[in-house]
Design an enzyme around this catalytic site. Structure first.
Site, PDB file in Angstrom:
ATOM      1  N   ALA A  24       0.787  -1.221   0.000  1.00 41.45           N
ATOM      2  CA  ALA A  24       0.000   0.000   0.000  1.00 41.45           C
ATOM      3  C   ALA A  24       0.825   1.279   0.000  1.00 41.45           C
ATOM      4  CB  ALA A  24      -0.932  -0.016   1.215  1.00 41.45           C
ATOM      5  N   CYS A  25       2.065   1.241  -0.465  1.00 40.36           N
ATOM      6  CA  CYS A  25       2.866   2.461  -0.509  1.00 40.36           C
ATOM      7  C   CYS A  25       2.332   3.432  -1.562  1.00 40.36           C
ATOM      8  CB  CYS A  25       4.319   2.131  -0.839  1.00 40.36           C
ATOM      9  SG  CYS A  25       5.109   0.975   0.298  1.00 40.36           S
TER      10      CYS A  25
END
Length: 347
Positions: A24-25
């Site tokens: 989820a960066c």
């Protein structure tokens, strides 16, 4: 090289669903009201990756960390970086004002490195190679497009395979994203590429974003923490955010953007082991050469002025130990202590 596909709604939905187990960066490039540029990113992972900050001087002798046949180089630029399990560089800025961010990409395929006949580099050293060798995005694109090495992607200390794509930005606002897809290097180079998340590969992210440009973001935006949804939301928010002229307000705006897309600490989703919480956030003011850091385990922000670090040739590498999640605030360059540099992730 730029690849672009137009997708219909059904294809967009399918891609979003296929991305449910992506990391989820998020990364973005924000233009200030004075024509400066600030890069923000979040590091989202299943567990604390034991990140420390390091200062590395120019003139360091380096090798790619991939064993026999590794590429070697001497760093041209000093840098401040964020480590990953202290086996990889995943984020940082060099003294020329080049920012590098590595984000997870499950679809990464670096090909058969040993069969390539090229010098080898661990994926953990890829980001550092860029920071050590290049002052601008254009310079990096020209050099890396010649593929001076083949990437080896070992297993991380937590058992996950090290797969990622690399983004670069400089103080002129230029931007590039480097991905290996189906064993081939794909470079997306344009100041327009201001947002990057994770899966799917960047050309498909652009196609999804193109569809959502027809939707008024004030009425509706995709709301999940999945990569494709975050790409759309960040693109809309970045365009909607005013370009602030005062540096503190511009930095605050960048922090507000990355916080708005972050994932709550401790979040877990049964059956989706790779949905990950935000562990830390970084902001790089490229003109001021100032690197801000915010840990999700701490209630405060601190920063490092690169001009206050000793990055001269012959200086010792130094580490800011964050293993105990200290509560730090203000300028922190004096807190770095000389330390032997970590070895890059080996095979």
């Amino acid at each position: 090289m730029k690849r672009f596909h137009r997708l219909g709604l059904a294809a967009c939905a399918a891609l979003a669903l296929s991305n449910l187990q992506a990391e989820a960066c998020t990364r973005f490039v924000y233009e200030t009201g004075t024509g400066g540029y600030i890069v923000g990113r979040s590091m989202d992972w299943m567990a604390d990756p034991e990140t420390d900050l390091w200062s590395f001087p120019r003139g360091m002798a380096r090798n790619g960390g991939a064993g026999d046949g590794s590429i070697t180089w001497t760093s041209k630029y000093g840098s401040v970086i964020a480590s990953f399990y202290n086996v990889a560089t995943v984020d940082g800025m060099n003294e020329a004002g080049l920012m590098a961010n590595t984000l997870y990409l499950a679809e990464s395929d670096y090909g058969d490195a040993k069969a390539s006949g090229k010098k080898l580099i661990s994926v953990g050293a890829w980001t550092q190679y860029a920071l050590d060798n290049f002052a601008t995005v254009a310079e990096a694109v020209e050099a890396l497009s010649k593929e001076p090495f083949a990437i080896v992607a070992p297993v991380l200390p937590d058992g996950n395979k090290a797969t990622g794509h690399l983004s670069l930005a400089d103080k002129t606002g230029d931007s590039a994203i480097f991905e290996y897809v189906d064993g081939k290097l794909v470079i997306h180079h344009s100041p327009k590429y201001t947002v990057m998340t994770n899966s799917p590969p960047f050309d498909q992210q652009l196609a999804i974003s193109t569809y959502w440009k027809n939707i008024d973001g004030l009425d509706f935006l995709p709301g999940t923490i999945n990569s494709a949804d975050r790409f759309v939301r960040m693109s809309w928010a970045l365009n909607a955010t005013p370009k602030q002229k005062e540096e503190p307000l511009a930095v605050a705006s960048a922090f507000s953007l990355i916080r708005s897309i972050s994932v709550p600490l401790g979040l877990a989703s049964p059956g989706k082991p790779n949905i990950a919480a935000t562990i830390w956030r970084s902001i790089g003011d490229l003109g001021a050469k100032r690197y801000y850091f915010e840990s999700a385990y701490s209630p405060s922000i601190f920063w490092v002025d690169l001009d206050k670090l000793n990055l001269a040739a012959g200086a010792k590498p130094a580490r800011l130990d964050l293993s105990t999640h200290p509560v730090l605030s203000g300028e922190a360059s004096a807190r770095f202590a000389p330390s032997e540099p970590f070895p890059f992730l080996a095979q």
